[in-house]
Write a protein that holds these residues in place. Structure first.
Motif, PDB file in Angstrom:
ATOM      1  N   MET A 183     -11.348  30.362  -2.416  1.00  0.00           N
ATOM      2  CA  MET A 183     -10.822  29.605  -1.415  1.00  0.00           C
ATOM      3  C   MET A 183      -9.790  28.242  -2.230  1.00  0.00           C
ATOM      4  N   ILE A 184     -10.267  27.868  -3.261  1.00  0.00           N
ATOM      5  CA  ILE A 184      -9.404  26.875  -4.105  1.00  0.00           C
ATOM      6  C   ILE A 184      -8.138  27.576  -4.334  1.00  0.00           C
TER       7      ILE A 184
ATOM      8  N   PHE B 267      10.171  29.476 -12.082  1.00  0.00           N
ATOM      9  CA  PHE B 267       8.889  29.292 -11.587  1.00  0.00           C
ATOM     10  C   PHE B 267       7.778  29.465 -12.451  1.00  0.00           C
TER      11      PHE B 267
ATOM     12  N   SER C 135      -3.410  20.309 -11.568  1.00  0.00           N
ATOM     13  CA  SER C 135      -4.197  20.054 -10.341  1.00  0.00           C
ATOM     14  C   SER C 135      -5.569  20.814 -10.281  1.00  0.00           C
ATOM     15  N   GLU C 136      -5.412  22.048 -10.904  1.00  0.00           N
ATOM     16  CA  GLU C 136      -6.686  22.933 -10.674  1.00  0.00           C
ATOM     17  C   GLU C 136      -7.262  23.253 -11.898  1.00  0.00           C
TER      18      GLU C 136
ATOM     19  N   TYR D 296      -5.749  28.195  -1.508  1.00  0.00           N
ATOM     20  CA  TYR D 296      -5.278  27.091  -1.227  1.00  0.00           C
ATOM     21  C   TYR D 296      -4.026  26.357  -1.946  1.00  0.00           C
ATOM     22  N   GLU D 297      -4.431  26.539  -3.262  1.00  0.00           N
ATOM     23  CA  GLU D 297      -3.290  26.013  -4.146  1.00  0.00           C
ATOM     24  C   GLU D 297      -2.230  26.773  -4.108  1.00  0.00           C
TER      25      GLU D 297
ATOM     26  N   ASP E  85     -14.755  20.529  -6.457  1.00  0.00           N
ATOM     27  CA  ASP E  85     -13.114  21.131  -6.526  1.00  0.00           C
ATOM     28  C   ASP E  85     -12.682  21.383  -5.081  1.00  0.00           C
ATOM     29  N   TYR E  86     -13.481  22.185  -4.139  1.00  0.00           N
ATOM     30  CA  TYR E  86     -13.088  22.819  -3.100  1.00  0.00           C
ATOM     31  C   TYR E  86     -13.082  21.412  -2.228  1.00  0.00           C
TER      32      TYR E  86
ATOM     33  N   PHE F 120      -5.391  17.879   0.789  1.00  0.00           N
ATOM     34  CA  PHE F 120      -4.111  18.400   1.493  1.00  0.00           C
ATOM     35  C   PHE F 120      -4.191  17.947   2.879  1.00  0.00           C
TER      36      PHE F 120
ATOM     37  N   SER G  67      -0.118  26.387  -1.222  1.00  0.00           N
ATOM     38  CA  SER G  67       0.688  24.927  -1.316  1.00  0.00           C
ATOM     39  C   SER G  67       1.747  25.201  -2.235  1.00  0.00           C
ATOM     40  N   THR G  68       1.761  25.972  -3.390  1.00  0.00           N
ATOM     41  CA  THR G  68       2.599  26.043  -4.257  1.00  0.00           C
ATOM     42  C   THR G  68       3.839  26.866  -3.770  1.00  0.00           C
ATOM     43  N   MET G  69       3.464  28.025  -3.265  1.00  0.00           N
ATOM     44  CA  MET G  69       4.517  28.804  -2.512  1.00  0.00           C
ATOM     45  C   MET G  69       5.328  28.068  -1.487  1.00  0.00           C
TER      46      MET G  69
ATOM     47  N   PHE H  64     -17.504  23.514  -8.605  1.00  0.00           N
ATOM     48  CA  PHE H  64     -16.702  24.347  -7.894  1.00  0.00           C
ATOM     49  C   PHE H  64     -16.678  23.926  -6.501  1.00  0.00           C
ATOM     50  N   ILE H  65     -17.857  23.478  -6.062  1.00  0.00           N
ATOM     51  CA  ILE H  65     -17.668  22.931  -4.553  1.00  0.00           C
ATOM     52  C   ILE H  65     -17.019  21.632  -4.626  1.00  0.00           C
TER      53      ILE H  65
ATOM     54  N   PHE I  89     -16.128  29.919  -3.726  1.00  0.00           N
ATOM     55  CA  PHE I  89     -15.048  28.703  -3.820  1.00  0.00           C
ATOM     56  C   PHE I  89     -14.187  28.862  -4.699  1.00  0.00           C
ATOM     57  N   ILE I  90     -14.183  29.724  -5.580  1.00  0.00           N
ATOM     58  CA  ILE I  90     -13.169  29.821  -6.619  1.00  0.00           C
ATOM     59  C   ILE I  90     -11.864  30.445  -5.714  1.00  0.00           C
TER      60      ILE I  90
ATOM     61  N   VAL J 294      -9.576  31.381   3.943  1.00  0.00           N
ATOM     62  CA  VAL J 294      -8.813  30.215   3.917  1.00  0.00           C
ATOM     63  C   VAL J 294      -7.391  30.607   4.360  1.00  0.00           C
TER      64      VAL J 294
ATOM     65  N   LEU K 295       1.699  23.392 -12.232  1.00  0.00           N
ATOM     66  CA  LEU K 295       0.974  22.773 -10.730  1.00  0.00           C
ATOM     67  C   LEU K 295      -0.591  23.279 -11.267  1.00  0.00           C
TER      68      LEU K 295
ATOM     69  N   THR L   6      -9.862  19.359  -2.992  1.00  0.00           N
ATOM     70  CA  THR L   6      -8.674  20.094  -2.845  1.00  0.00           C
ATOM     71  C   THR L   6      -8.277  20.079  -1.006  1.00  0.00           C
TER      72      THR L   6
END
Lengths: 271, 250, 243, 258
Positions: free
Chosen positions: C52-53, D85, D96-97, C56-57, D248-249, D256, C60-62, D245-246, C49-50, C158, D92, D252
């Motif tokens: 994937m998150i 950057f 958010s994370e 994802y993050e 969280d995913y 989006f 999106s940032t890029m 974490f689940i 999960f980490i 992902v 960011l 997220t």
């Protein structure tokens, strides 16, 4: 056998002078002095919260009191003299109030633990005494069970067997019959009596069940509010002990309430 | 003397935990307004038996009645109502460690009388006063010796003003003085006409207080009757128990 | 305070044992197996999960900062190796293994089992702590490596399904240098050593029945997670300076 | 092999049962929240204990997370040369994370584990049974105020933590990397941060729900003395971490999508 094994039988096994112990400013034990000899069966009595358990912990070197002069097996004990301390501890057996069985070890290994680690016996050598002790407490055949699989009464007997198997020179039983019905406590006390008679060692028993304790002891030590209120032979207890001890013993034996207590319920503290 | 009406009844109750059968077809009546002792060797399921009366345990088979309520079929909400009338005091003093003694008692008052915190607190202190425990009001439970903790548990239960009080081993493990103090309170309650059910194997307490004795042995009721009869019964098991003999069936 | 004295004692004892190469032999091997076995599923799922998150993050940032994805995979792998892999493995080790040890030793302490050992002239630190200490360091290394791999692949999934980045593009080692590897390995080793050290010390400090065990366990997870974060910042900074 | 499968199957069934009982716990907690009849005093006491006393650990964690993120993005910045950057990336990530999830993890250790231990201890010493015997509903009395207090505190703490994370990042820039903190702030301003801040708070609320439900459930289902309490705390933190974490995913991903 190490040299410490031979001691003069006239010298006390436990000798303590001026033991004072404070926990968080409260004085739990106050100026306790005692001489205990091999061959004695000592009953340790006193109301709840009077410091019996703390005294026991001090005597077996598990708690270091605020101030004391403690000699075990005729030598002063301190944390600094590690070899002597280790030697002392290997000759002490304590049945903890809550049994303290190792729950990751089976019954055989629990009973054998002091033999294997404190005495450095091999497993083969330890097997004999372990099985004999288990048989004595009526638990032969449970060697491979884990403590969690036993009933409360059986765990209690394993704890007692662990002390007996090691045949320590100084054995302490802390509240061996707590919460038991009269028949089962009589059984445990008979076991202790039998053990005390066969062993030539110092045996200390602490309990509230005076009815069954006094017949097996040769000497009584009464702790009241952290002080020794009586220390002498059992048969002199009712004639020479101070009033508070006599009242306590009489109350415990006869089951008759102290008139002063009976008139005013809650009028005074239990402590 | 007229036959006392039963306040609670168990009819043919069975209870097992896993493969271990604790109660087998136990039938029992608890007379109103009297002091009944439940005795028996350690581990014979005395607590298990009594917990059925307030619905803390449910039987595998059989019926449990409290007056005209079928306890074993009540839902949790209805049980809450029952437990205000019939209060169970645990063997270990189950006080809430984070609250003072007075707050422990006040909690119960606040919940059941629907009063403000301050009123509850003063009612609680009055209750402690009545039992001669005012000196403990501001102490924290863990600081107290177990005898006093048990007294406070009793005070907390009495704040509910129950018609039936169940005490689980109130004097076990206490020194004789603390045990006397508990027994003195029990006697007072008995005189006030509260129905009492006391689990105990303390022979001295039984002699002092019991009207009736129920003796449990080997999953069943071995004896039920008056206190004198209990001590003089012609049954080898009872005889072994009351004389604490080493040899016998127990 | 007493806790840190215990930690100090255990530290010196373990260093002494390390010097004499007495690591507990069979018991240690058993502990490596236990530690690894108990945590593998947990670390695997969580790290998936980490990953994937994270992707994802990061993606999106890029998208917001530099609108192209060519460095996504390489950056992910580097971040995982130096930073997220070890620190997350460390935190998960603290939750899974640290609390377990604190609970185990704490309940032995409050039920007087530790005292019973002392009366039998057995040093509880030597018997209970040392094997766990070295075992956990080794297991931590393995878990960090495994976790990083799993996170990378879940991130790749992902990137593929969420952002249409093909695995070929994503699979790139070009950012990862030896320094990153060394940093990741040293972090995993340090965390693996710290967590049992602090947790066992908390267990030994337990007192007062089941409440005490609960407190000790809570304290263990807070202290060991916090130390993992502090050490991570320290090691990252040292690495920065050395480069 | 067969044994391995059997143990795997048992674990699987156990976890299914656990998920089920977690859902029941969540439902019963929600039901006891309406109408809001829970003990006000207990609620305030919990808010103080849970919220105020977790402040130090949250602030420290957040500062360090800020520092780590800046140090981390440096390696990337060196390769691309985009100093701007640093601020954007760190901002960011923190908002958010990493902010919510690491603060959530620390909070779960500090508070969730504590709640499980406390409730477990109450079960083991029969205090929960005593509550039932005194005709008080344990869920309403013990769980509901904790639930409200945990969710509220975690959201508020995340706000504080976000701020501290950014301050930590700025400090790291200034002292450790010799980048003017103004560059950091400028980088921060370049990106739209409000959305990330809000998603962070949504996550915090969800994590709070997870922490409270899991810890109450593990705490109230303890059996077997001191050992049982230890096992429950262990299980609680592990399940919470997974849950965090689940959740969280999922959040997220959903975020989006919209």
């Amino acid at each position: 056998m190490s040299t410490g094994q031979t001691i003069d039988p006239k010298r006390p096994v436990v000798q303590v002078r001026g033991l004072t112990h404070r926990i968080g400013g409260r004085r739990i034990l106050d100026d306790v002095s005692l001489d205990l000899h091999a061959g004695e069966v000592v009953g340790l009595i006193g109301p709840g919260g009077s410091g019996k358990t703390q005294l026991i912990r001090c005597l077996v070197t598990l708690t270091w009191p605020s101030r004391a002069e403690l000699r075990l097996f005729d030598k002063p004990v301190s944390l600094l003299r590690r070899r002597h301390l280790r030697e002392c501890r290997s000759r002490i057996g304590l049945q903890f109030q809550n049994f303290a069985l190792f729950d990751y070890l089976d019954v055989w290994n629990n009973v054998a633990f002091p033999l294997l680690h404190a005495r450095g016996m091999t497993r083969a050598d330890a097997d004999g005494p372990v099985r004999k002790a288990l048989e004595r407490v009526g638990l032969a055949g449970t060697e491979e069970k884990l403590p969690a699989e036993l009933s409360g009464g059986m765990r209690r007997r394993v704890a007692i067997a662990r002390v007996m198997a090691a045949a320590p020179s100084f054995a302490v039983f802390d509240d061996p019959v707590a919460g038991l019905d009269p028949v089962n406590s009589a059984k445990i006390m008979a076991l202790l009596k039998d053990y005390a008679r066969s062993a030539e060692s110092l045996v200390v028993v602490a309990t509230h069940d005076l009815e069954r304790l006094l017949p097996i002891t040769s000497r009584v030590v009464a702790v009241f509010k952290g002080r020794i209120a009586y220390d002498g032979p059992t048969h002199d207890l009712m004639s020479t002990a101070p009033d508070e001890v006599r009242r306590f013993v009489a109350a415990a034996l006869s089951g008759e309430a102290d008139p002063e207590l009976d008139e005013a319920p809650g009028g005074r503290g239990a402590s | 003397m007229s036959e006392p009406t039963p306040v609670a009844r168990l009819i043919g109750v069975d209870k097992s935990f896993g493969s271990h059968t604790v109660l087998a077809a136990v039938t029992l009546e608890l007379p109103a307004g009297r002091c009944t002792f439940v005795a028996g060797p350690s581990g014979t399921g005395k607590s298990v038996l009594v917990r059925h009366l307030v619905g803390l345990l449910r039987p595998d088979a059989g019926e449990v009645w409290y007056r005209d309520l079928r306890v074993d079929q009540l839902d949790e909400q209805a049980l809450l109502v029952l437990r205000r009338k019939c209060v169970y005091v645990f063997q270990h003093p189950t006080l809430f460690d984070s609250m003072s003694v007075a707050e422990n008692v006040a909690l119960v008052v606040k919940y059941h009388k629907g009063v403000k915190a301050r009123v509850a607190e003063s009612l609680a202190r009055a209750q402690l006063e009545r039992m001669g425990l005012s000196r403990l009001a501001d102490a924290r439970p863990p600081e107290l010796p177990s005898g006093e903790q048990k007294l406070v548990s009793l005070a907390r239960a009495l704040a509910l003003e129950p018609e039936t009080l169940i005490l689980d081993e109130p004097t076990t493990g206490l020194d004789p003085y603390a045990a006397f103090e508990i027994d003195a309170h029990v006697r007072q309650l008995k005189e006030q006409g509260v129905t009492l059910l006391v689990i105990s194997h303390d022979l001295q307490s039984i002699r002092r207080l019991a009207d009736e004795v129920v003796f449990l042995f080997d999953r069943q009721v071995r004896y039920q009757g008056g206190m004198q009869g209990f001590f003089e019964a012609n049954d080898p098991v009872l005889d072994q128990f009351v004389h604490a003999r080493v040899h016998g069936a127990i | 305070m007493a806790l840190w004295i215990t930690v100090g004692q255990m530290l010196s004892l373990s260093l002494w044992a390390l010097l004499r190469l007495r690591l507990g032999g069979r018991e240690m091997v058993r502990q490596v197996y236990e530690t690894g076995n108990r945590s593998i599923l947990f670390v695997g799922i969580t790290m998936a999960f980490i990953g994937m998150i994270g992707v994802y993050e990061l993606a999106s940032t890029m998208e917001a900062v530099l609108p192209e994805y060519s460095t996504l995979g390489a950056a992910t792998l580097q971040g995982l190796t130096r930073e997220m892999g070890p620190i997350m493995a460390g935190l998960l080790l603290a939750t899974r293994v640290g609390t377990g040890m604190a609970a185990e030793i704490g309940s032995m302490q409050v039920s007087d089992q530790i005292d019973a050992m002392k009366l039998c002239s057995v040093d509880p630190v030597e018997l209970l702590v040392l094997p766990r200490l070295f075992a956990s360091s080794i297991a931590s290394l393995g878990l960090a490596a495994l976790g990083t791999t799993i996170a990378f692949f879940s991130g790749m999934a992902v990137a593929w399904f969420g952002f249409s980045i093909l695995p070929d593009t994503f699979m790139s080692l070009r950012f990862v240098v030896t320094g990153d590897l060394i940093m990741g390995i040293s972090k995993a080793l340090v965390f693996g050593f710290t967590v049992p050290l602090v947790s066992c010390a908390c267990g030994f400090q337990a007192s007062g029945g089941s409440e005490g065990v609960g407190k000790a366990t809570t304290r263990a997870v807070v202290l060991s997670s916090f130390l993992v974060i502090v050490e991570d910042a320290l090691i990252t900074y040292i690495g920065e300076v050395l480069q | 092999m067969k044994m391995l499968l059997a143990s795997f199957g048992r674990d699987f069934l156990d976890s299914l049962a656990r998920v089920g009982s977690l859902n029941v716990m969540f439902y019963r907690t929600l039901r006891s929240l309406f109408p809001p009849r829970y003990d006000r005093e207990e609620l305030f006491r919990q808010l103080h204990r849970i919220g105020v006393r977790s402040l130090p650990i949250v602030i420290l964690t957040a500062l360090l997370v800020g520092v780590i993120m800046v140090l981390q993005s440096m390696t990337y910045v060196r390769k691309t040369g985009a100093t701007g950057f640093v601020g954007a990336g760190a901002g960011l990530a923190v908002l958010s994370e990493l902010g919510p999830s690491l603060i959530g993890l620390m909070f779960s250790g500090r508070v969730g584990a504590n709640a499980a231990a406390e409730l477990g201890n109450m079960v083991v010493s029969e205090q929960v049974e005593a509550l039932r015997a005194l005709a008080i509903d344990p869920i309403r009395f013990l769980v509901a105020p904790r639930f409200v207090a945990i969710v509220t505190s975690l959201v508020l703490l995340t706000v504080v933590g976000d701020l501290c994370g950014l301050v930590g990042g700025a400090m790291a820039c200034h002292w450790l990397l010799d980048i003017d903190w103004r560059t950091f702030v400028a980088g921060l301003m370049e990106v739209e941060l409000l959305d990330d801040f809000i998603v962070g708070l949504v996550k915090a609320a969800a994590f709070g729900g997870v922490i409270s439900t899991v810890s109450s459930n593990y705490g109230l289902t303890v059996s077997g003395g001191a050992q049982g309490v230890g096992r429950a705390v262990n299980g609680c933190v592990v399940t919470t971490a997974l849950g965090i974490f689940i959740a969280d995913y999922v959040i997220t991903w959903v975020w989006f999508q919209i």
